[in-house]
Design an enzyme around this catalytic site. Structure first.
Site, PDB file in Angstrom:
ATOM      1  N   ASN A  17       0.865  -1.185   0.000  1.00 37.59           N
ATOM      2  CA  ASN A  17       0.000   0.000   0.000  1.00 37.59           C
ATOM      3  C   ASN A  17       0.900   1.232   0.000  1.00 37.59           C
ATOM      4  O   ASN A  17       1.503   1.553   1.019  1.00 37.59           O
ATOM      5  CB  ASN A  17      -0.898  -0.028   1.249  1.00 37.59           C
ATOM      6  CG  ASN A  17      -1.733   1.241   1.393  1.00 37.59           C
ATOM      7  OD1 ASN A  17      -1.801   2.059   0.482  1.00 37.59           O
ATOM      8  ND2 ASN A  17      -2.364   1.403   2.555  1.00 37.59           N
ATOM      9  N   TRP A  18       0.971   1.889  -1.148  1.00 39.48           N
ATOM     10  CA  TRP A  18       1.881   3.044  -1.265  1.00 39.48           C
ATOM     11  C   TRP A  18       1.324   4.290  -0.590  1.00 39.48           C
ATOM     12  O   TRP A  18       2.007   5.302  -0.507  1.00 39.48           O
ATOM     13  CB  TRP A  18       2.151   3.345  -2.736  1.00 39.48           C
ATOM     14  CG  TRP A  18       2.978   2.323  -3.433  1.00 39.48           C
ATOM     15  CD1 TRP A  18       3.576   1.218  -2.886  1.00 39.48           C
ATOM     16  CD2 TRP A  18       3.334   2.312  -4.829  1.00 39.48           C
ATOM     17  NE1 TRP A  18       4.274   0.531  -3.847  1.00 39.48           N
ATOM     18  CE2 TRP A  18       4.144   1.168  -5.047  1.00 39.48           C
ATOM     19  CE3 TRP A  18       3.046   3.144  -5.903  1.00 39.48           C
ATOM     20  CZ2 TRP A  18       4.661   0.854  -6.311  1.00 39.48           C
ATOM     21  CZ3 TRP A  18       3.557   2.837  -7.157  1.00 39.48           C
ATOM     22  CH2 TRP A  18       4.359   1.704  -7.354  1.00 39.48           C
ATOM     23  N   LYS A  19       0.050   4.256  -0.212  1.00 42.36           N
ATOM     24  CA  LYS A  19      -0.599   5.446   0.368  1.00 42.36           C
ATOM     25  C   LYS A  19      -0.398   6.636  -0.592  1.00 42.36           C
ATOM     26  O   LYS A  19      -0.369   6.431  -1.801  1.00 42.36           O
ATOM     27  CB  LYS A  19      -0.075   5.702   1.778  1.00 42.36           C
ATOM     28  CG  LYS A  19      -0.174   4.431   2.641  1.00 42.36           C
ATOM     29  CD  LYS A  19       0.093   4.630   4.091  1.00 42.36           C
ATOM     30  CE  LYS A  19      -0.026   3.289   4.806  1.00 42.36           C
ATOM     31  NZ  LYS A  19       0.116   3.407   6.248  1.00 42.36           N
ATOM     32  N   HIS A 107      -9.458   1.207   5.332  1.00 44.79           N
ATOM     33  CA  HIS A 107      -8.150   1.396   5.974  1.00 44.79           C
ATOM     34  C   HIS A 107      -8.320   2.337   7.170  1.00 44.79           C
ATOM     35  O   HIS A 107      -9.124   3.278   7.122  1.00 44.79           O
ATOM     36  CB  HIS A 107      -7.151   1.986   4.966  1.00 44.79           C
ATOM     37  CG  HIS A 107      -5.739   1.946   5.471  1.00 44.79           C
ATOM     38  ND1 HIS A 107      -5.257   2.872   6.366  1.00 44.79           N
ATOM     39  CD2 HIS A 107      -4.731   1.074   5.229  1.00 44.79           C
ATOM     40  CE1 HIS A 107      -3.989   2.568   6.647  1.00 44.79           C
ATOM     41  NE2 HIS A 107      -3.644   1.486   5.971  1.00 44.79           N
ATOM     42  N   GLU A 109      -6.628   4.725   8.171  1.00 42.27           N
ATOM     43  CA  GLU A 109      -6.413   6.146   7.871  1.00 42.27           C
ATOM     44  C   GLU A 109      -7.684   6.771   7.298  1.00 42.27           C
ATOM     45  O   GLU A 109      -7.956   7.953   7.505  1.00 42.27           O
ATOM     46  CB  GLU A 109      -5.211   6.298   6.918  1.00 42.27           C
ATOM     47  CG  GLU A 109      -3.902   6.057   7.666  1.00 42.27           C
ATOM     48  CD  GLU A 109      -2.770   5.536   6.811  1.00 42.27           C
ATOM     49  OE1 GLU A 109      -2.833   5.601   5.581  1.00 42.27           O
ATOM     50  OE2 GLU A 109      -1.795   5.029   7.420  1.00 42.27           O
ATOM     51  N   GLU A 179      -4.713  -4.629  11.020  1.00 44.69           N
ATOM     52  CA  GLU A 179      -3.690  -3.600  11.150  1.00 44.69           C
ATOM     53  C   GLU A 179      -3.914  -2.824  12.448  1.00 44.69           C
ATOM     54  O   GLU A 179      -4.730  -1.886  12.484  1.00 44.69           O
ATOM     55  CB  GLU A 179      -3.764  -2.625   9.967  1.00 44.69           C
ATOM     56  CG  GLU A 179      -3.499  -3.263   8.624  1.00 44.69           C
ATOM     57  CD  GLU A 179      -2.986  -2.244   7.609  1.00 44.69           C
ATOM     58  OE1 GLU A 179      -1.918  -2.490   7.062  1.00 44.69           O
ATOM     59  OE2 GLU A 179      -3.641  -1.212   7.395  1.00 44.69           O
ATOM     60  N   GLY A 185       3.127   2.710  10.623  1.00 42.85           N
ATOM     61  CA  GLY A 185       4.062   3.806  10.398  1.00 42.85           C
ATOM     62  C   GLY A 185       4.840   4.222  11.627  1.00 42.85           C
ATOM     63  O   GLY A 185       5.476   5.271  11.647  1.00 42.85           O
ATOM     64  N   SER A 225       4.112  -1.750  10.136  1.00 44.42           N
ATOM     65  CA  SER A 225       5.579  -1.725  10.251  1.00 44.42           C
ATOM     66  C   SER A 225       6.246  -3.043   9.868  1.00 44.42           C
ATOM     67  O   SER A 225       7.261  -3.409  10.448  1.00 44.42           O
ATOM     68  CB  SER A 225       5.992  -1.300  11.670  1.00 44.42           C
ATOM     69  OG  SER A 225       5.523  -0.005  11.958  1.00 44.42           O
ATOM     70  N   GLY A 246       3.090  -0.943   4.232  1.00 41.89           N
ATOM     71  CA  GLY A 246       3.044   0.459   3.852  1.00 41.89           C
ATOM     72  C   GLY A 246       4.433   0.943   3.471  1.00 41.89           C
ATOM     73  O   GLY A 246       4.930   0.686   2.371  1.00 41.89           O
ATOM     74  N   GLY A 247       5.108   1.608   4.408  1.00 45.65           N
ATOM     75  CA  GLY A 247       6.390   2.268   4.139  1.00 45.65           C
ATOM     76  C   GLY A 247       7.401   1.389   3.413  1.00 45.65           C
ATOM     77  O   GLY A 247       8.046   1.838   2.454  1.00 45.65           O
TER      78      GLY A 247
END
Ligand code: 13P
Length: 266
Positions: A17-19, A107, A109, A179, A185, A225, A246-247
């Site tokens: 997931n590149w966000k 998600h 977010e 999650e 993150g 993470s 993610g990251g």
């Protein structure tokens, strides 16, 4: 009781997931590098999905088609309606037309920053499936909820409300990502054992809300993470069928090492 991934048909699934990162030029570079690093064996063993921003999807579709890549294209969100007066929103119909196969839904977010509630998320799950795509439903608790012992209550309600109107066959093909919000993150992981405990409870909830066969078949991911150094222990857990990254998915070398967890794990 933990289920046994090896006895089922639950192909491991690693999703990036590149966000809100990587414009369409950067996306092309990232995917070309990833495609170079991943081998046939990797794709035979693990399903790999990437979820770029909406503006990258057309370029990604072209690249995947032209180079016959085995990466699956995913989106990060969609609106539950097919069309209408929803300024700034993206229809699931448009995503299906672009060759999108997986859509992240609910998600944290989006739930936390954009006010998406369980009812709205359930409508998105239905919309994604209506157009032949697979939802990756995200669930998870805040740090305050975890510290108050409310983790299982929170995720069970999220699972129940998203699935209760779905048939057993529909749920079998879905993916749920656990999650924990405090692990996203932050560099803080849920321990593999803690993640397994929650994910096993999610599987039990699917059995109770939908059916035992659906619970056996649905794939459950951990997210928060995840790094190349932590993936192997996570994937050793019997109920964890994959990860939502993610990251670390923004770096093709790191993400390829995550996909290749088997090579350094066993
Ligand atoms: P990080 O891997 O950056 O913690 O993000 C997890 C996530 O939210 C994936 O959807």
């Amino acid at each position: 009781m933990p289920s046994d991934r090896t006895s089922g048909d639950r192909t491991p699934i690693v999703s990036g997931n590149w966000k809100m990162n990587n414009n369409h030029f950067e996306a092309i570079q990232c995917v070309q590098k990833l495609a170079y690093l991943l081998q046939k064996d990797d794709f035979d063993a693990v399903e790999v999905t990437i979820h770029p921003p909406f503006t990258d999807l057309r370029s990604m579709q072209t690249l995947i088609d032209a180079d016959q890549l085995r990466l699956k294209l995913g989106a990060q969100n969609c609106h539950p309606d097919d069309k209408g007066a929803f300024t700034g929103e993206i229809s699931p119909v448009f995503l299906a037309k672009l060759g999108v196969q997986y859509v992240i839904v609910g998600h944290s977010e989006r739930r936390e920053s954009f006010g998406e509630n369980d009812e709205f998320v359930a409508r998105k799950v239905a919309a994604v499936q209506k157009h032949g795509m697979t939802p990756i439903l995200c669930v998870g608790e805040t740090l305050a909820e975890r510290e108050s012992g409310l983790t299982l209550d929170k995720v069970k309600v999220q699972v129940r409300s998203a699935l209760e109107k779905r048939t057993s066959e529909q749920v079998k093909s879905m993916v749920i990502a656990y999650e924990p919000i405090w692990a996203i993150g932050t560099g803080r992981n849920a321990s593999p054992e803690d993640a397994q405990e929650v994910i096993a409870a999610i599987r039990e909830e699917v059995a109770s809300v939908v059916s035992r066969p659906a619970a056996q078949a649905i794939r459950l991911q951990y997210g928060g993470s995840v790094k190349a150094g932590t993936i192997a222990d996570i994937m050793r857990q019997p109920d964890i069928d994959g990860v939502l990254v993610g990251g670390a998915s923004l770096d093709p070398t790191e993400f390829a090492r995550i996909v290749q967890y088997r090579r350094h794990a066993f």
